[in-house]
Design a protein around this motif. Sequence first.
Motif, PDB file in Angstrom:
ATOM      1  N   ILE A   8       0.894  11.511  16.807  1.00 41.73           N
ATOM      2  CA  ILE A   8       2.010  10.845  16.123  1.00 41.73           C
ATOM      3  C   ILE A   8       3.150  11.852  16.096  1.00 41.73           C
ATOM      4  N   ILE A   9       4.289  11.474  16.683  1.00 42.05           N
ATOM      5  CA  ILE A   9       5.421  12.410  16.741  1.00 42.05           C
ATOM      6  C   ILE A   9       6.581  11.780  15.986  1.00 42.05           C
ATOM      7  N   GLN A  10       6.839  12.236  14.782  1.00 42.39           N
ATOM      8  CA  GLN A  10       6.075  13.137  13.933  1.00 42.39           C
ATOM      9  C   GLN A  10       5.505  12.354  12.750  1.00 42.39           C
ATOM     10  N   GLU A  11       4.333  12.776  12.296  1.00 37.07           N
ATOM     11  CA  GLU A  11       3.698  12.100  11.175  1.00 37.07           C
ATOM     12  C   GLU A  11       4.572  12.170   9.924  1.00 37.07           C
ATOM     13  N   SER A  12       5.222  13.334   9.734  1.00 31.60           N
ATOM     14  CA  SER A  12       6.058  13.497   8.537  1.00 31.60           C
ATOM     15  C   SER A  12       7.242  12.526   8.566  1.00 31.60           C
ATOM     16  N   GLU A  13       7.790  12.301   9.775  1.00 31.34           N
ATOM     17  CA  GLU A  13       8.891  11.339   9.899  1.00 31.34           C
ATOM     18  C   GLU A  13       8.417   9.933   9.572  1.00 31.34           C
ATOM     19  N   LEU A  14       7.204   9.619  10.059  1.00 27.51           N
ATOM     20  CA  LEU A  14       6.660   8.283   9.817  1.00 27.51           C
ATOM     21  C   LEU A  14       6.509   8.050   8.317  1.00 27.51           C
ATOM     22  N   LEU A  15       6.003   9.072   7.639  1.00 29.07           N
ATOM     23  CA  LEU A  15       5.827   8.964   6.185  1.00 29.07           C
ATOM     24  C   LEU A  15       7.180   8.732   5.509  1.00 29.07           C
ATOM     25  N   ARG A  16       8.170   9.533   5.909  1.00 30.51           N
ATOM     26  CA  ARG A  16       9.506   9.381   5.313  1.00 30.51           C
ATOM     27  C   ARG A  16      10.083   8.005   5.598  1.00 30.51           C
ATOM     28  N   ARG A  17       9.915   7.538   6.855  1.00 35.49           N
ATOM     29  CA  ARG A  17      10.510   6.263   7.246  1.00 35.49           C
ATOM     30  C   ARG A  17       9.881   5.113   6.446  1.00 35.49           C
ATOM     31  N   ILE A  18       8.547   5.147   6.319  1.00 30.51           N
ATOM     32  CA  ILE A  18       7.880   4.089   5.545  1.00 30.51           C
ATOM     33  C   ILE A  18       8.336   4.150   4.097  1.00 30.51           C
ATOM     34  N   MET A  72       0.847  -1.201   0.000  1.00 30.94           N
ATOM     35  CA  MET A  72       0.000   0.000   0.000  1.00 30.94           C
ATOM     36  C   MET A  72       0.880   1.248   0.000  1.00 30.94           C
ATOM     37  N   GLU A  73       0.430   2.283  -0.668  1.00 25.85           N
ATOM     38  CA  GLU A  73       1.209   3.521  -0.722  1.00 25.85           C
ATOM     39  C   GLU A  73       1.402   4.101   0.689  1.00 25.85           C
ATOM     40  N   PRO A  74       2.579   4.638   0.970  1.00 22.83           N
ATOM     41  CA  PRO A  74       2.833   5.214   2.299  1.00 22.83           C
ATOM     42  C   PRO A  74       1.736   6.174   2.759  1.00 22.83           C
ATOM     43  N   GLU A  75       1.267   7.040   1.862  1.00 23.88           N
ATOM     44  CA  GLU A  75       0.250   8.017   2.272  1.00 23.88           C
ATOM     45  C   GLU A  75      -1.034   7.322   2.720  1.00 23.88           C
ATOM     46  N   GLU A  76      -1.399   6.240   2.008  1.00 28.42           N
ATOM     47  CA  GLU A  76      -2.613   5.503   2.385  1.00 28.42           C
ATOM     48  C   GLU A  76      -2.409   4.814   3.730  1.00 28.42           C
ATOM     49  N   GLN A  77      -1.203   4.252   3.920  1.00 29.24           N
ATOM     50  CA  GLN A  77      -0.895   3.603   5.199  1.00 29.24           C
ATOM     51  C   GLN A  77      -1.103   4.582   6.349  1.00 29.24           C
ATOM     52  N   ILE A  78      -0.574   5.796   6.159  1.00 30.11           N
ATOM     53  CA  ILE A  78      -0.675   6.802   7.221  1.00 30.11           C
ATOM     54  C   ILE A  78      -2.133   7.024   7.607  1.00 30.11           C
ATOM     55  N   GLN A  79      -3.014   7.046   6.605  1.00 34.16           N
ATOM     56  CA  GLN A  79      -4.428   7.287   6.908  1.00 34.16           C
ATOM     57  C   GLN A  79      -4.976   6.197   7.826  1.00 34.16           C
ATOM     58  N   LEU A  80      -4.596   4.939   7.558  1.00 39.28           N
ATOM     59  CA  LEU A  80      -5.077   3.834   8.401  1.00 39.28           C
ATOM     60  C   LEU A  80      -4.440   3.885   9.792  1.00 39.28           C
ATOM     61  N   ILE A  81      -3.141   4.202   9.808  1.00 41.64           N
ATOM     62  CA  ILE A  81      -2.426   4.231  11.093  1.00 41.64           C
ATOM     63  C   ILE A  81      -2.985   5.329  11.994  1.00 41.64           C
ATOM     64  N   LYS A  82      -3.320   6.468  11.393  1.00 38.75           N
ATOM     65  CA  LYS A  82      -3.776   7.625  12.173  1.00 38.75           C
ATOM     66  C   LYS A  82      -5.060   7.376  12.955  1.00 38.75           C
ATOM     67  N   LYS A  83      -5.903   6.485  12.440  1.00 33.94           N
ATOM     68  CA  LYS A  83      -7.217   6.285  13.057  1.00 33.94           C
ATOM     69  C   LYS A  83      -7.084   5.995  14.557  1.00 33.94           C
ATOM     70  N   ASN A  84      -7.831   6.725  15.357  1.00 35.72           N
ATOM     71  CA  ASN A  84      -7.892   6.538  16.816  1.00 35.72           C
ATOM     72  C   ASN A  84      -6.642   6.975  17.587  1.00 35.72           C
ATOM     73  N   THR A  85      -5.569   7.359  16.889  1.00 32.58           N
ATOM     74  CA  THR A  85      -4.386   7.783  17.640  1.00 32.58           C
ATOM     75  C   THR A  85      -4.635   9.142  18.282  1.00 32.58           C
ATOM     76  N   VAL A  86      -3.896   9.422  19.359  1.00 32.14           N
ATOM     77  CA  VAL A  86      -3.970  10.748  19.973  1.00 32.14           C
ATOM     78  C   VAL A  86      -2.906  11.645  19.355  1.00 32.14           C
TER      79      VAL A  86
END
Lengths: 404, 404
Positions: B17-27, B1-15
């Motif tokens: 993410i430090i940092q979302e941009s890093e997570l995107l880059r890392r994936i 799955m594309e990293p951006e799509e993954q982020i959308q699923l991961i974000k659900k219910n989280t309080v």
Amino acid sequence: MEPEEQIQLIKKNTVEIIQESELLRRITSKGSLRIKLGVDPTTSDIHLGHSIVLSKLRCFQDLGHKVILLIGDFTARVGDPSGRNKTRKPLSIKEIAANARTYREQAFKILAPKKTEVLFNSEWLAKMNFSDVLKLASYYTVARMLERDDFSLRYQKKYPIGLHEFMYPLMQAYDSVAMHADVELGGTDQKFNLLLGRQIQKAYGEPSQIVITMPLLEGIDGSKKMSKSLGNYIGVTEPPYEMYGKVMSIPDELIFKYFRLLTSLSEEEVDSREKESKEGRLHPGKAKEELAERIVSSYHSKSGAKVAKERFEAIFKRKETPTDIPSYILASDEMKEGKIWIVRILQLTGLANSGSEARRLIKQGGVKWDEKIVKDIGWEVSPGESHVLQAGKRKFIRIVRKSQ
Amino acid sequence: MEPEEQIQLIKKNTVEIIQESELLRRITSKGSLRIKLGVDPTTSDIHLGHSIVLSKLRCFQDLGHKVILLIGDFTARVGDPSGRNKTRKPLSIKEIAANARTYREQAFKILAPKKTEVLFNSEWLAKMNFSDVLKLASYYTVARMLERDDFSLRYQKKYPIGLHEFMYPLMQAYDSVAMHADVELGGTDQKFNLLLGRQIQKAYGEPSQIVITMPLLEGIDGSKKMSKSLGNYIGVTEPPYEMYGKVMSIPDELIFKYFRLLTSLSEEEVDSREKESKEGRLHPGKAKEELAERIVSSYHSKSGAKVAKERFEAIFKRKETPTDIPSYILASDEMKEGKIWIVRILQLTGLANSGSEARRLIKQGGVKWDEKIVKDIGWEVSPGESHVLQAGKRKFIRIVRKSQ
């Protein structure tokens, strides 16, 4: 000697004994005690400030107790792992061994070598694992550690305190456990650490050591604690003339404190001199001469002290340039077109430790070339065959131009 | 799955993410990440509060990432070495292994076993020596550790904090270094520790982990965080009927939070139910029934949920005594002259965990003997052949007298 008599000798010059009654009981029940002195192996040269504690150790030795110099090599090897504290660079095992050797040699000017044991705390600290460290740390609280003067100040001023720094006092305290110390000595500034040793020994089921604090000695500037880094010290290995001159330079109000802490005169003998001085019957200069002679005699010899005194008087009282001054042979490749900068020559000869010190000396009017004050920092000297270079009141070097 | 799509699923219910941009880059750069969850091996039973983080881990697994359960066995083995903290008794290796096994089995109700790795932090922490510990400790300051909420409160209130307690967060942080964690998950109450992991990784020259915090779940009492010790929990291994009944007992204001965090319904689906409820078109009881059915179905089966529901309705809506209740065989030596104290029998059958709980239940009118409320704490029962003992709304046991 009877325990009660021992206590009387031990008490002399101490600031605190915690507790004297425990010390009496321990001597009575155990006979020969284990006396600990922690030694920081980042320094090697011993000065008269250190001699106060060492003399007390010698007193213990003379009473039949065992003295243990504990070299804190583990901490020195670790240094400050964060690299934040520049004064706590890790030392190599070789450097530590060299420092410890020098320290021991110098300490033996005061201590009896055969009654002195030397231990290194890496012997037990290097073997401790994470569980052992947690156990040790569990015996003390954050709040109480923050009560220590220096930590308290830094915390209030919001200067960072690394968590590892909280471990150093505990390591020193644990040393007392590992080496079964009965008594630990230190300056009054060590009181917190020494008392921590008592507590940690108790936590490990050992009897708590008796803590003895000794007064701190002001340096020859008369204000700050004697220390090598401040330059206000008298080293125990300094040559007689240097030592003599430095003692003569102390402010008058320190004379009798120095007498008390640095000579073997009894309290009564010092008291009577102090009384004479107050009543104007003893001139401070005379008192200082006796003090200087006594100190030089104890580290060198009576004759050494006599020569130092004569030389000192020749220079200061009769303003003569001494005849027995060392020579520095100036090579031609140290000059440019036969000239050399005054700042450079002060450094080359060791009269100044740095360019900035050389400049400061010149600015203060403390540098003389053939008895004339040097005023120009930029002066390029054209040395002839032989000159006398003077820095401060007591340092002379003959500059001899190397023959081609 | 594309990293951006993954982020959308991961974000659900989280309080956070430090940092979302890093997570995107890392994936994007690394593909499959190492996702860490720290597990305290002093507890083994997983409840729905834990399931929130575990479900997020499952989400990562479904996206092709590697999940690592990190069992904090080292800390558990050490316990609180000072013995001051009674809740931190050292556990044996056997106890820890048993707890870890149970935890793993229960976690596999949510996680995919083949995509889950289990590590124990004693593997690296037990090997660290004093120098290693000093190095680790040097990367953090006393002041910043004292900013952590619980330490700060205890320090202000002058409750003692053992020095070793400052090491626990550092140990957890070092785990992230040793296991090369890309992401660490935890409840919002873990934020300080998770962020410390970022900093310590950086100090050791590792890339800093991305921190994801998940909401804390209130227990079935509706006020405090769900926890075993408070008794307000729903365990993931509880039988369908118990689970169903507990969900039905939550206060109405928690219904949609539970829907969001504990079911697989999409945000839109939960939103629409919440809207209907606010507009009075969906009765809270009905909503709760669906919630209970969904939760029971996910941990058991649809049919299990159906049976639980029917039984619940039979008891609560029609006030019937259920027919499928367990039996307790009362032996004659458990009685004295054919009699047994009501408090004793409540304990024997496990309907109450202690004498005081039994007394409290009776005082609250929560105990029935053959459908009659027991009012007398001192009542000595003379059991016949068969009786039904009820404690609270949902617990029944048939008392059968053992035939001689």
